[in-house]
Design a protein around this motif. Structure first.
Motif, PDB file in Angstrom:
ATOM      1  N   MET A  72       0.820  -1.208   0.000  1.00  0.00           N
ATOM      2  CA  MET A  72       0.000   0.000   0.000  1.00  0.00           C
ATOM      3  C   MET A  72       0.855   1.259   0.000  1.00  0.00           C
ATOM      4  O   MET A  72       0.397   2.331  -0.379  1.00  0.00           O
ATOM      5  CB  MET A  72      -0.924   0.002   1.221  1.00  0.00           C
ATOM      6  CG  MET A  72      -1.956  -1.118   1.230  1.00  0.00           C
ATOM      7  SD  MET A  72      -3.060  -1.052  -0.189  1.00  0.00           S
ATOM      8  CE  MET A  72      -3.945   0.456   0.181  1.00  0.00           C
ATOM      9  N   SER A  73       2.131   1.132   0.426  1.00  0.00           N
ATOM     10  CA  SER A  73       3.022   2.296   0.412  1.00  0.00           C
ATOM     11  C   SER A  73       3.275   2.781  -0.999  1.00  0.00           C
ATOM     12  O   SER A  73       3.663   3.938  -1.203  1.00  0.00           O
ATOM     13  CB  SER A  73       4.356   1.952   1.094  1.00  0.00           C
ATOM     14  OG  SER A  73       5.055   0.969   0.353  1.00  0.00           O
ATOM     15  N   ASN A 120       8.271   6.740  -4.807  1.00  0.00           N
ATOM     16  CA  ASN A 120       8.469   5.479  -4.084  1.00  0.00           C
ATOM     17  C   ASN A 120       9.882   5.347  -3.542  1.00  0.00           C
ATOM     18  O   ASN A 120      10.085   4.797  -2.455  1.00  0.00           O
ATOM     19  CB  ASN A 120       8.140   4.299  -4.999  1.00  0.00           C
ATOM     20  CG  ASN A 120       6.651   4.112  -5.186  1.00  0.00           C
ATOM     21  OD1 ASN A 120       5.966   3.591  -4.315  1.00  0.00           O
ATOM     22  ND2 ASN A 120       6.136   4.566  -6.307  1.00  0.00           N
ATOM     23  N   LEU A 136       1.087   3.444  -3.145  1.00  0.00           N
ATOM     24  CA  LEU A 136       0.049   4.404  -3.504  1.00  0.00           C
ATOM     25  C   LEU A 136       0.159   5.704  -2.727  1.00  0.00           C
ATOM     26  O   LEU A 136      -0.583   6.652  -3.020  1.00  0.00           O
ATOM     27  CB  LEU A 136      -1.335   3.778  -3.258  1.00  0.00           C
ATOM     28  CG  LEU A 136      -1.612   2.461  -3.988  1.00  0.00           C
ATOM     29  CD1 LEU A 136      -2.966   1.910  -3.580  1.00  0.00           C
ATOM     30  CD2 LEU A 136      -1.565   2.653  -5.488  1.00  0.00           C
ATOM     31  N   LEU A 137       1.044   5.770  -1.722  1.00  0.00           N
ATOM     32  CA  LEU A 137       1.138   6.978  -0.908  1.00  0.00           C
ATOM     33  C   LEU A 137       1.591   8.178  -1.720  1.00  0.00           C
ATOM     34  O   LEU A 137       1.116   9.296  -1.511  1.00  0.00           O
ATOM     35  CB  LEU A 137       2.108   6.741   0.261  1.00  0.00           C
ATOM     36  CG  LEU A 137       1.641   5.748   1.329  1.00  0.00           C
ATOM     37  CD1 LEU A 137       2.720   5.579   2.397  1.00  0.00           C
ATOM     38  CD2 LEU A 137       0.351   6.217   1.982  1.00  0.00           C
ATOM     39  N   PRO A 165      -2.938  15.057  -6.035  1.00  0.00           N
ATOM     40  CA  PRO A 165      -4.125  15.877  -6.324  1.00  0.00           C
ATOM     41  C   PRO A 165      -4.178  17.214  -5.598  1.00  0.00           C
ATOM     42  O   PRO A 165      -4.853  18.125  -6.061  1.00  0.00           O
ATOM     43  CB  PRO A 165      -5.282  14.979  -5.871  1.00  0.00           C
ATOM     44  CG  PRO A 165      -4.738  13.607  -5.945  1.00  0.00           C
ATOM     45  CD  PRO A 165      -3.302  13.739  -5.562  1.00  0.00           C
ATOM     46  N   SER A 166      -3.494  17.380  -4.480  1.00  0.00           N
ATOM     47  CA  SER A 166      -3.558  18.643  -3.745  1.00  0.00           C
ATOM     48  C   SER A 166      -3.025  19.809  -4.571  1.00  0.00           C
ATOM     49  O   SER A 166      -3.402  20.955  -4.337  1.00  0.00           O
ATOM     50  CB  SER A 166      -2.755  18.524  -2.444  1.00  0.00           C
ATOM     51  OG  SER A 166      -1.390  18.261  -2.719  1.00  0.00           O
ATOM     52  N   ILE A 184       1.003   8.718  -4.872  1.00  0.00           N
ATOM     53  CA  ILE A 184      -0.096   9.164  -5.731  1.00  0.00           C
ATOM     54  C   ILE A 184      -1.077  10.027  -4.956  1.00  0.00           C
ATOM     55  O   ILE A 184      -1.677  10.959  -5.507  1.00  0.00           O
ATOM     56  CB  ILE A 184      -0.797   7.935  -6.344  1.00  0.00           C
ATOM     57  CG1 ILE A 184       0.207   7.098  -7.142  1.00  0.00           C
ATOM     58  CG2 ILE A 184      -1.965   8.340  -7.225  1.00  0.00           C
ATOM     59  CD1 ILE A 184      -0.362   5.826  -7.696  1.00  0.00           C
ATOM     60  N   MET A 185      -1.243   9.763  -3.652  1.00  0.00           N
ATOM     61  CA  MET A 185      -2.180  10.530  -2.841  1.00  0.00           C
ATOM     62  C   MET A 185      -1.712  11.964  -2.631  1.00  0.00           C
ATOM     63  O   MET A 185      -2.504  12.842  -2.294  1.00  0.00           O
ATOM     64  CB  MET A 185      -2.365   9.839  -1.485  1.00  0.00           C
ATOM     65  CG  MET A 185      -3.006   8.462  -1.575  1.00  0.00           C
ATOM     66  SD  MET A 185      -2.981   7.595   0.004  1.00  0.00           S
ATOM     67  CE  MET A 185      -3.981   8.702   1.001  1.00  0.00           C
ATOM     68  N   ILE A 186      -0.433  12.232  -2.830  1.00  0.00           N
ATOM     69  CA  ILE A 186       0.094  13.580  -2.632  1.00  0.00           C
ATOM     70  C   ILE A 186      -0.223  14.477  -3.825  1.00  0.00           C
ATOM     71  O   ILE A 186      -0.371  15.685  -3.672  1.00  0.00           O
ATOM     72  CB  ILE A 186       1.628  13.516  -2.409  1.00  0.00           C
ATOM     73  CG1 ILE A 186       1.940  12.623  -1.204  1.00  0.00           C
ATOM     74  CG2 ILE A 186       2.227  14.890  -2.200  1.00  0.00           C
ATOM     75  CD1 ILE A 186       3.414  12.356  -1.016  1.00  0.00           C
TER      76      ILE A 186
END
Length: 223
Positions: free
Chosen positions: A22-23, A82, A25-26, A32-33, A28-30
């Protein structure tokens, strides 16, 4: 007690699906801001990096196709996120495993080969014999060029994973000796670890850049 030297890099959680992955995807979560927040210095700097990479990849590809560089800029960003996330404690380094690196390299290489051989067959055949090769050496050069072409995705994957494992392994080995050292040696160890962390940060950037540039060069040979 570790069963072998590399067991520290094995996934440690396995219910139905290993949560270590799951790390991946971390990073990718950054992203959109940046689309709804007022641009900060970090956003401006990242935009400058992306624009610089776009211009460089456009020169390397050498084709006027719109959006051709987006896949390589995205590839660079994904690997860079990553690599950096793996430097934080207790975060799984996904790019140190061949499962991820070969998954990135192999589909790209296969798609380049299919596109090149279907659309530019003569051009691909010409690449098997370098210019100026004597006729007697042409069969050997074809074999050498074919082998070097086939192992390209493997070298891309191994280069990235080996470089990420090497630094992390050295930091892990030095960190495990900390409880057994004196106070003076412990201070020296901390300084060495900080220097290694700076080196690994540079390696994280360089390896993601090398992966993206080599993929771009491989794609330019098929056009």
């Amino acid at each position: 007690m570790m069963s072998n030297l590399f067991s520290s890099f094995d996934p440690s959680t396995s219910l139905y699906l290993s949560t270590n992955w799951m790390s991946t995807l971390l990073g990718i979560m950054i992203v959109p801001s940046a689309f709804w927040l007022v641009p900060s210095r970090l956003n401006i700097m990242w935009t400058l990096v992306i624009n610089t990479l776009h211009k460089e990849f456009k020169i390397l590809i050498g084709t006027p196709t719109k959006g051709a560089t987006l896949i390589f800029v995205s590839l660079f960003s994904f690997i860079l996120f990553n690599n950096f996330l793996g430097l934080f404690p207790y975060i799984f380094t996904s790019t140190s495993h061949m499962v991820l690196t070969l998954t990135l390299a192999l589909p790209l290489w296969v798609s380049f080969m299919i596109y090149g051989w279907l659309n530019h067959t003569i051009h691909m055949l010409a690449h098997l014999v370098p210019q100026g090769t004597p006729p007697a050496l042409m069969p050997f050069m074809v074999c050498i060029e074919t082998i070097s072409n086939i192992i390209r995705p493997g070298t891309l994957a191994v280069r990235l994973s080996a470089n990420m494992i090497a630094g992390h392994l050295l930091m892990t080995l030095l960190g495990n000796t900390g409880p057994f050292l004196s106070l003076v040696m412990l201070n020296i160890l901390i300084i060495v670890q900080i220097l290694l962390l700076i080196l690994e940060s540079a390696v994280a950037i360089i390896q993601s850049y090398v992966f993206a540039v080599l993929s771009t060069l491989y794609s330019s040979e098929t056009s």
